[in-house]
Design a protein around this motif. Structure first.
Motif, PDB file in Angstrom:
ATOM      1  N   LYS A  83      -3.841  30.214   7.478  1.00 39.13           N
ATOM      2  CA  LYS A  83      -3.200  29.169   8.287  1.00 39.13           C
ATOM      3  C   LYS A  83      -3.636  29.338   9.745  1.00 39.13           C
ATOM      4  N   LEU A  84      -3.671  28.202  10.449  1.00 39.95           N
ATOM      5  CA  LEU A  84      -3.929  28.205  11.897  1.00 39.95           C
ATOM      6  C   LEU A  84      -2.676  27.672  12.580  1.00 39.95           C
ATOM      7  N   LEU A  85      -2.086  28.472  13.457  1.00 41.11           N
ATOM      8  CA  LEU A  85      -0.870  28.075  14.178  1.00 41.11           C
ATOM      9  C   LEU A  85      -1.210  27.785  15.639  1.00 41.11           C
ATOM     10  N   ILE A  86      -0.799  26.609  16.106  1.00 38.98           N
ATOM     11  CA  ILE A  86      -0.970  26.248  17.519  1.00 38.98           C
ATOM     12  C   ILE A  86       0.414  25.985  18.104  1.00 38.98           C
ATOM     13  N   ILE A  87       0.702  26.585  19.249  1.00 38.80           N
ATOM     14  CA  ILE A  87       1.959  26.279  19.955  1.00 38.80           C
ATOM     15  C   ILE A  87       1.603  25.831  21.369  1.00 38.80           C
ATOM     16  N   LEU A  88       2.166  24.703  21.783  1.00 35.93           N
ATOM     17  CA  LEU A  88       1.972  24.222  23.161  1.00 35.93           C
ATOM     18  C   LEU A  88       3.155  23.332  23.521  1.00 35.93           C
ATOM     19  N   VAL A  89       3.193  22.819  24.749  1.00 38.98           N
ATOM     20  CA  VAL A  89       4.375  22.051  25.148  1.00 38.98           C
ATOM     21  C   VAL A  89       4.502  20.800  24.277  1.00 38.98           C
ATOM     22  N   SER A  90       5.745  20.418  24.056  1.00 46.94           N
ATOM     23  CA  SER A  90       6.025  19.265  23.198  1.00 46.94           C
ATOM     24  C   SER A  90       5.745  17.941  23.911  1.00 46.94           C
ATOM     25  N   GLY A  91       5.367  16.952  23.123  1.00 40.26           N
ATOM     26  CA  GLY A  91       5.195  15.603  23.656  1.00 40.26           C
ATOM     27  C   GLY A  91       6.526  14.996  24.070  1.00 40.26           C
ATOM     28  N   LYS A  92       7.639  15.663  23.671  1.00 40.62           N
ATOM     29  CA  LYS A  92       8.975  15.169  24.036  1.00 40.62           C
ATOM     30  C   LYS A  92       9.564  15.989  25.179  1.00 40.62           C
ATOM     31  N   SER A  93       8.731  16.774  25.861  1.00 39.79           N
ATOM     32  CA  SER A  93       9.240  17.666  26.914  1.00 39.79           C
ATOM     33  C   SER A  93       9.150  17.023  28.295  1.00 39.79           C
ATOM     34  N   GLY A  94       9.771  17.678  29.265  1.00 38.84           N
ATOM     35  CA  GLY A  94       9.681  17.225  30.654  1.00 38.84           C
ATOM     36  C   GLY A  94       8.257  17.328  31.182  1.00 38.84           C
ATOM     37  N   CYS A  96      -6.297  21.540  31.554  1.00 39.95           N
ATOM     38  CA  CYS A  96      -6.047  20.123  31.283  1.00 39.95           C
ATOM     39  C   CYS A  96      -4.635  19.945  30.748  1.00 39.95           C
ATOM     40  N   TYR A  97      -4.153  18.722  30.845  1.00 38.21           N
ATOM     41  CA  TYR A  97      -2.819  18.412  30.347  1.00 38.21           C
ATOM     42  C   TYR A  97      -2.919  17.998  28.893  1.00 38.21           C
ATOM     43  N   VAL A  98      -2.355  18.798  28.021  1.00 35.86           N
ATOM     44  CA  VAL A  98      -2.353  18.450  26.598  1.00 35.86           C
ATOM     45  C   VAL A  98      -1.001  18.881  26.038  1.00 35.86           C
ATOM     46  N   SER A  99      -0.438  18.049  25.155  1.00 35.84           N
ATOM     47  CA  SER A  99       0.851  18.385  24.545  1.00 35.84           C
ATOM     48  C   SER A  99       0.743  18.176  23.041  1.00 35.84           C
ATOM     49  N   SER A 100       1.823  18.520  22.341  1.00 36.64           N
ATOM     50  CA  SER A 100       1.808  18.375  20.879  1.00 36.64           C
ATOM     51  C   SER A 100       1.650  16.911  20.465  1.00 36.64           C
ATOM     52  N   ALA A 101       1.924  15.973  21.396  1.00 38.36           N
ATOM     53  CA  ALA A 101       1.760  14.545  21.080  1.00 38.36           C
ATOM     54  C   ALA A 101       0.285  14.172  20.941  1.00 38.36           C
ATOM     55  N   ASP A 102      -0.609  14.949  21.572  1.00 41.20           N
ATOM     56  CA  ASP A 102      -2.040  14.632  21.531  1.00 41.20           C
ATOM     57  C   ASP A 102      -2.731  15.153  20.270  1.00 41.20           C
ATOM     58  N   LEU A 103      -2.119  16.142  19.606  1.00 36.59           N
ATOM     59  CA  LEU A 103      -2.830  16.807  18.515  1.00 36.59           C
ATOM     60  C   LEU A 103      -2.957  16.010  17.220  1.00 36.59           C
TER      61      LEU A 103
END
Length: 292
Positions: free
Chosen positions: A167-178, A197-204
């Protein structure tokens, strides 16, 4: 006239101080620990089936606090198995702290550690140059995709190193975050230069769907106490503002109108929640588990 604003990363010492304060005032590590305790065991359920050795790759392992918790879960799931843990981390300071954490930890029998002082891109380039394609049973990339030039290519490369049950696990800021709100409205005003760069879980999902990859998304609730940011001249508040904007001395160097708008934005429901006279920034994270 050019703005005197500079990237926070231009002053590594202040960056580290602001980051440590962020960890102190936020539930960042706690929410990851909760994910590791509650959801991760199911994710790890088949990675080591029938194996006497499990190979784990940490990409951007930082000081290793979360790495060690992940390893303890793997060890609990597969007692007696040898675990080879390789950590890729460009900061010598972070590697040194990681080694300290390993030295202080108990229950690390059967776990071998190797550190690579390089970026994810440097690791990939070195492996390609050496014509190596080592496969891994579990790869994790925690809070590091912001510092990658080509995110889809990086995900594709590390995904290509997965074993059949891995498995590959990625953790980053949520697309629902401030963070998402802040970046969308003010990202272009911050002096990011080319460093991250600015990237959030909404972009993945878009990237993963385009690559035809199967994945699961988890929302990890987290918050950051930013009350001190609203106290004029408060040193901790100024440090946190630097961290939120990735700007060195934001309070002193930002154009007054930008500062006014940003401070107003930070109080709004899209960014924060005001409770008992305190302001809590929405620091939610997104965890994405990708199948081989």
């Amino acid at each position: 006239m050019a703005s005197p604003m500079r990237s926070l990363l231009a002053d590594p010492d202040r960056y580290v101080r602001s980051f440590r304060l962020f960890l102190e005032r936020s539930t960042e590590h706690q929410c990851m620990q909760e994910f590791v305790a509650r959801q991760l065991p199911a994710v790890l359920a088949s990675i080591g089936n029938g194996k006497s050795t499990i190979n784990v790759l940490s990409v951007g392992g930082g000081a290793g606090e979360i790495d060690l918790q992940i390893l303890s879960k793997i060890r609990a799931r597969y007692p007696g198995v040898t675990i080879n843990n390789d950590a890729i981390e460009p900061s010598a300071d972070q590697i040194s702290k990681y080694k300290e954490h390993v030295a202080q930890a108990s229950n690390l029998e059967n776990i071998n550690f190797t550190w690579h002082r390089e970026t994810a891109y440097e690791y990939e380039s070195r492996m390609n140059a050496e014509k190596k394609t080592k496969k891994w049973d579990f790869i994790h990339m925690i809070q590091m995709l912001y510092y990658v030039k080509d995110i889809p290519a990086t995900i594709r490369y590390f995904h290509s190193l997965l074993e059949s049950q891995a498995k590959l696990l990625i953790i980053l800021v949520s697309g629902k975050s401030g963070w998402e709100t802040l970046w969308k409205k003010y990202g272009s005003s911050f002096p990011l230069e080319d460093l991250c760069c600015y990237v959030s879980s909404a972009d993945l999902p878009r990237m993963l769907d385009a690559a035809g990859l199967k994945y699961q998304l988890y929302e990890l609730p987290s918050r950051l106490d930013i009350t001190s940011c609203f106290i004029e001249g408060d040193k901790d508040g100024e440090l946190l503002l630097d961290f939120l904007t990735e700007t060195l001395d934001f309070a002193k160097t930002a154009p007054p109108e930008l500062k006014r708008q940003l401070m107003e934005e930070l109080r709004k429901p899209g960014c924060s929640e005001i409770r008992d006279g305190k302001v809590f920034f929405n620091n939610n994270l997104g965890a994405i588990v990708i199948e081989p």
